[in-house]
Design an enzyme around this catalytic site. Structure first.
Site, PDB file in Angstrom:
ATOM      1  N   LYS A 104       0.821  -1.216   0.000  1.00  0.00           N
ATOM      2  CA  LYS A 104       0.000   0.000   0.000  1.00  0.00           C
ATOM      3  C   LYS A 104       0.858   1.270   0.000  1.00  0.00           C
ATOM      4  O   LYS A 104       0.401   2.317  -0.429  1.00  0.00           O
ATOM      5  CB  LYS A 104      -0.954  -0.011   1.180  1.00  0.00           C
ATOM      6  CG  LYS A 104      -2.009  -1.106   1.032  1.00  0.00           C
ATOM      7  CD  LYS A 104      -3.137  -0.973   2.013  1.00  0.00           C
ATOM      8  CE  LYS A 104      -4.255  -1.943   1.687  1.00  0.00           C
ATOM      9  NZ  LYS A 104      -3.882  -3.365   1.930  1.00  0.00           N
TER      10      LYS A 104
HETATM   11  C1  LIG Z   1      -4.517  -4.445   1.262  1.00  0.00           C
HETATM   12  C2  LIG Z   1      -3.800  -5.728   1.163  1.00  0.00           C
HETATM   13  C3  LIG Z   1      -4.208  -6.739   0.266  1.00  0.00           C
HETATM   14  C4  LIG Z   1      -5.456  -6.617  -0.588  1.00  0.00           C
HETATM   15  O1  LIG Z   1      -5.323  -5.656  -1.593  1.00  0.00           O
HETATM   16  P1  LIG Z   1      -6.637  -5.081  -2.352  1.00  0.00           P
HETATM   17  O2  LIG Z   1      -6.134  -3.961  -3.164  1.00  0.00           O
HETATM   18  O3  LIG Z   1      -7.554  -4.616  -1.237  1.00  0.00           O
HETATM   19  O4  LIG Z   1      -7.231  -6.188  -3.131  1.00  0.00           O
HETATM   20  C5  LIG Z   1      -3.445  -7.888   0.178  1.00  0.00           C
HETATM   21  N1  LIG Z   1      -2.353  -8.059   0.947  1.00  0.00           N
HETATM   22  C6  LIG Z   1      -1.928  -7.116   1.826  1.00  0.00           C
HETATM   23  C7  LIG Z   1      -0.725  -7.394   2.664  1.00  0.00           C
HETATM   24  C8  LIG Z   1      -2.635  -5.923   1.973  1.00  0.00           C
HETATM   25  O5  LIG Z   1      -2.216  -5.004   2.858  1.00  0.00           O
END
Ligand SMILES: *Cc1c(COP(=O)(O)O)cnc(C)c1O
Length: 468
Positions: A104
């Site tokens: 993220k």
């Molecule tokens: C947010 C997240 C996801 C999921 O991603 P999306 O964009 O919501 O599908 C998967 N793995 C981790 C470690 C995350 O922080």
């Protein structure tokens, strides 16, 4: 809705009727353009791609924002998102070497700089209110810390996050970051955010905004690494690759879908879920049935524990050939707690044309995958990445390179790593004494009014020179 500029969308988020926003058209990348992008480094490639979407930011300013964001200091390497080859034809796209060790950061770090830039231009300020159970909150705080014109009020369930996640957030001492530990569960935090956001007068007077996963700018920023990874594992643009993506709110994989719509030669977008398989169910059967809170399970890949996938609406919009009325019809039942079933319709056959396939993983498979990956390749992956690897391998094809997206580092999920391999995951330098740092947070009962009062107090007592 009438078209808006990129900056307006960045600040407002939703359409007036509560729908999500999406570009009017996807830019099309022709063969010679794609060829010319192949040698570019990450910031240069990001400039090419993002200038297609961020249409109201002058090129020189966007260039400066991007080069300031994507540095080896912040992301651990010159490549920013390096590709690690596990064996010929099987690769890991490493997206988790940013400040909070989860993918993220890639979008959020850019968002922090974009917000600061636009707020300074408008002489405006923004109070970001969010709820988190882990990765999103810390990623947002590290992106916004020390930024002028921005304050972050992040609600989290008191005592419910992992020790690592808690210390990551609560050890921040920046005066524009406020952690509020709510005596309740994640849903209580989310309800408070909703209650405050629904108070339109308060929202307007105190410039309340959010940075949740439906923010279009976050999707846009994530498109870049699909291109970067494609160039890293292929020699010519005649080749096709498949991506496997650990999915929750459908943001990450939707960025892959946009890359594909722009013309990147992607064969399959392999969607991996954990036990919370609402998306896998759709791509297997055509039924989209969001779960209730009680049906949502707490798993060892917690960032994928979702009951409904907030970005999914964007994909269905494309699937209907961008038929807003049809989309509205389908979401009418979803919004009332219902579902829709596309099986047997023309739309259902079309999902295959978009390259999507899916599968679900579960705790035992996750642990086994972490162990096998470690034994076979000497590479330790986290629980979410393991779900992606597990499902990705099931769809692996000869002669089509498979790129599995790594979404977090193992150190964030130490308990499962110990279960899989019997030792502690390594801690990257700079994080080793995190849990012994002094913590700064407010503790509150689950009461929206108290949260509002706290925001008012902070805004009114703030140093006026903090506002641009
Ligand atoms: C947010 C997240 C996801 C999921 O991603 P999306 O964009 O919501 O599908 C998967 N793995 C981790 C470690 C995350 O922080």
């Amino acid at each position: 809705m009438p078209p808006r500029t990129f900056s307006e969308i960045l600040l407002t988020g939703l359409a007036p009727d509560g729908g999500l926003t999406i570009p009017e058209t996807y830019p099309q990348i022709n063969a010679s353009e794609l060829e010319s992008w192949r040698p570019l480094d990450y910031p240069a490639l990001a400039c090419k791609i993002l200038s297609l979407f961020m249409d109201d930011i002058p090129a020189a300013d966007l260039h400066a924002l991007i080069t300031r964001t994507y540095t080896p200091e912040a992301f651990g390497s010159q490549d920013i998102t390096p590709v690690q080859t596990l064996e010929p034809g099987l690769h890991l796209l490493r997206l988790s070497n940013g400040p909070t060790l989860a993918f993220k950061d890639i979008a959020m770090q850019l968002l922090g700089n974009l917000f600061e830039y636009i707020l300074a231009k408008n002489h405006d300020e923004l109070n970001i209110l969010g709820a988190t159970s882990g990765d999103t909150g810390s990623s947002a705080e590290y992106a916004m810390r020390g930024k002028r014109g921005i304050r972050v009020f992040m609600l989290s369930p008191y005592g419910k996050m992992s020790g690592f996640q808690t210390s990551q957030m609560f050890s921040l001492q920046d005066k524009n970051i406020f952690n509020i530990a709510i005596e309740g569960v994640f849903d209580d935090c989310q309800d408070i955010v909703k209650a405050v956001s629904n108070d339109r007068a308060f929202k307007q007077q105190y410039h309340i905004g959010t940075v949740n996963s439906i923010n279009w700018a976050r999707i846009a920023a994530q498109i870049v690494y699909y291109f970067k990874a494609y160039f890293a594992v292929t020699r010519s643009n005649q080749e096709r690759v498949s991506f496997s993506v650990p999915s929750g709110n459908f943001g990450n994989i939707f960025a892959g879908h946009v890359a594909r719509m722009m013309g990147l030669p992607i064969k399959h977008l392999i969607l991996a879920t954990n036990e919370n398989d609402v998306l896998d169910e759709f791509f297997r059967t055509g039924l989209y049935r969001p779960r209730t809170t009680v049906e949502t399970r707490h798993t060892s890949s917690p960032s994928m524990d979702i009951s409904k996938a907030s970005n999914f609406e964007r994909f269905i919009f494309d699937l209907t050939g961008r038929d807003a009325m049809r989309l509205k019809e389908l979401w009418k039942s979803v919004d009332q707690g219902g579902s829709f079933d596309l099986f047997g319709t023309a739309l259902w056959t079309k999902t295959k044309d978009f390259g999507f396939v899916s599968g679900a993983s579960h705790h035992a498979a996750r642990i086994a995958t972490i162990r096998e990956c470690y034994q076979k390749y000497d590479v330790l992956v986290d629980t979410h990445t393991a779900d992606g690897l597990k499902v990705g391998m099931a769809f692996r094809e000869q002669d089509v390179p498979l790129i599995c997206l790594e979404t977090a580092l193992p150190v964030k999920f130490a308990e499962s790593i110990r279960e899989a391999v019997g030792f502690e995951p390594p801690c990257p330098s700079g994080f080793d004494n995190l849990e012994s740092l002094p913590q700064r947070f407010e503790r509150m009962p689950p009461d929206a009014n108290q949260v509002k009062q706290f925001i008012v107090k902070q805004v009114e007592s703030a140093d006026p020179t903090d506002t641009p």
